[in-house]
Design a protein around this motif. Sequence first.
Motif, PDB file in Angstrom:
ATOM      1  N   VAL A  21       8.553  47.551 -10.038  1.00 33.78           N
ATOM      2  CA  VAL A  21       9.862  48.170 -10.240  1.00 33.78           C
ATOM      3  C   VAL A  21      10.686  48.015  -8.967  1.00 33.78           C
ATOM      4  O   VAL A  21      10.242  48.371  -7.874  1.00 33.78           O
ATOM      5  N   ILE A  22      11.892  47.473  -9.142  1.00 35.45           N
ATOM      6  CA  ILE A  22      12.802  47.266  -8.020  1.00 35.45           C
ATOM      7  C   ILE A  22      14.056  48.108  -8.219  1.00 35.45           C
ATOM      8  O   ILE A  22      14.640  48.107  -9.305  1.00 35.45           O
ATOM      9  N   LEU A  23      14.446  48.819  -7.178  1.00 37.89           N
ATOM     10  CA  LEU A  23      15.700  49.561  -7.167  1.00 37.89           C
ATOM     11  C   LEU A  23      16.734  48.685  -6.485  1.00 37.89           C
ATOM     12  O   LEU A  23      16.615  48.381  -5.296  1.00 37.89           O
ATOM     13  N   ALA A  35      20.938  56.029  -5.066  1.00 33.08           N
ATOM     14  CA  ALA A  35      19.614  55.455  -4.822  1.00 33.08           C
ATOM     15  C   ALA A  35      18.627  56.529  -4.374  1.00 33.08           C
ATOM     16  O   ALA A  35      17.473  56.542  -4.824  1.00 33.08           O
ATOM     17  N   MET A  36      19.045  57.444  -3.507  1.00 31.20           N
ATOM     18  CA  MET A  36      18.148  58.504  -3.051  1.00 31.20           C
ATOM     19  C   MET A  36      17.754  59.423  -4.198  1.00 31.20           C
ATOM     20  O   MET A  36      16.617  59.894  -4.245  1.00 31.20           O
ATOM     21  N   ARG A  37      18.664  59.668  -5.140  1.00 34.15           N
ATOM     22  CA  ARG A  37      18.303  60.481  -6.307  1.00 34.15           C
ATOM     23  C   ARG A  37      17.193  59.794  -7.105  1.00 34.15           C
ATOM     24  O   ARG A  37      16.262  60.440  -7.578  1.00 34.15           O
ATOM     25  N   SER A  57       9.367  60.596 -11.534  1.00 34.94           N
ATOM     26  CA  SER A  57       9.166  59.833 -12.772  1.00 34.94           C
ATOM     27  C   SER A  57       9.661  58.392 -12.646  1.00 34.94           C
ATOM     28  O   SER A  57       9.531  57.613 -13.583  1.00 34.94           O
ATOM     29  N   SER A  58      10.225  58.035 -11.499  1.00 33.99           N
ATOM     30  CA  SER A  58      10.722  56.674 -11.260  1.00 33.99           C
ATOM     31  C   SER A  58      10.025  56.061 -10.052  1.00 33.99           C
ATOM     32  O   SER A  58      10.623  55.929  -8.983  1.00 33.99           O
ATOM     33  N   PRO A  59       8.768  55.650 -10.189  1.00 28.77           N
ATOM     34  CA  PRO A  59       8.093  55.043  -9.038  1.00 28.77           C
ATOM     35  C   PRO A  59       8.699  53.673  -8.712  1.00 28.77           C
ATOM     36  O   PRO A  59       8.824  52.822  -9.581  1.00 28.77           O
TER      37      PRO A  59
END
Length: 130
Positions: free
Chosen positions: A7-9, A41-43, A49-51
């Motif tokens: 997973v990439i932010l 992004a910090m949120r 729940s968002s690894p």
Amino acid sequence: MTLPTRVILAVDDDEAVRRVAAENLRRLGFTVIEARDGEEAMRVLTDPSSPIDLLFTDVRMPGPLSGPALAELAVRQQPGLKILLTSGNLRDVTAGADDGRFPVLSKPYRRAQLAAAIEAALAATLPAHP
């Protein structure tokens, strides 16, 4: 056996740039979460729940969190988080976006360059902050 998708932010204040980057990452097989700035992004990063496996962020963004500042906060919160910065400003790229702690991918880039940079960033170990 199927390996889990990384997973990439992807963070960029320019919506068109962010969407193109996210689409390229999806075509490379990654799951992508998009954010328009450091605060958003910090949120995402603080949501259990968002690894996130890798933070891919623009260096220059409006607001209190530039890409490097966001990266610093993120790795303090999640020490194993991988980071890749991106910038269209040659000075950011050659200076390593401040102190050179995080790798920087120069814009514009081709999908193959993005893939190589993401692969290297996922394999890298960040040096300790001075």
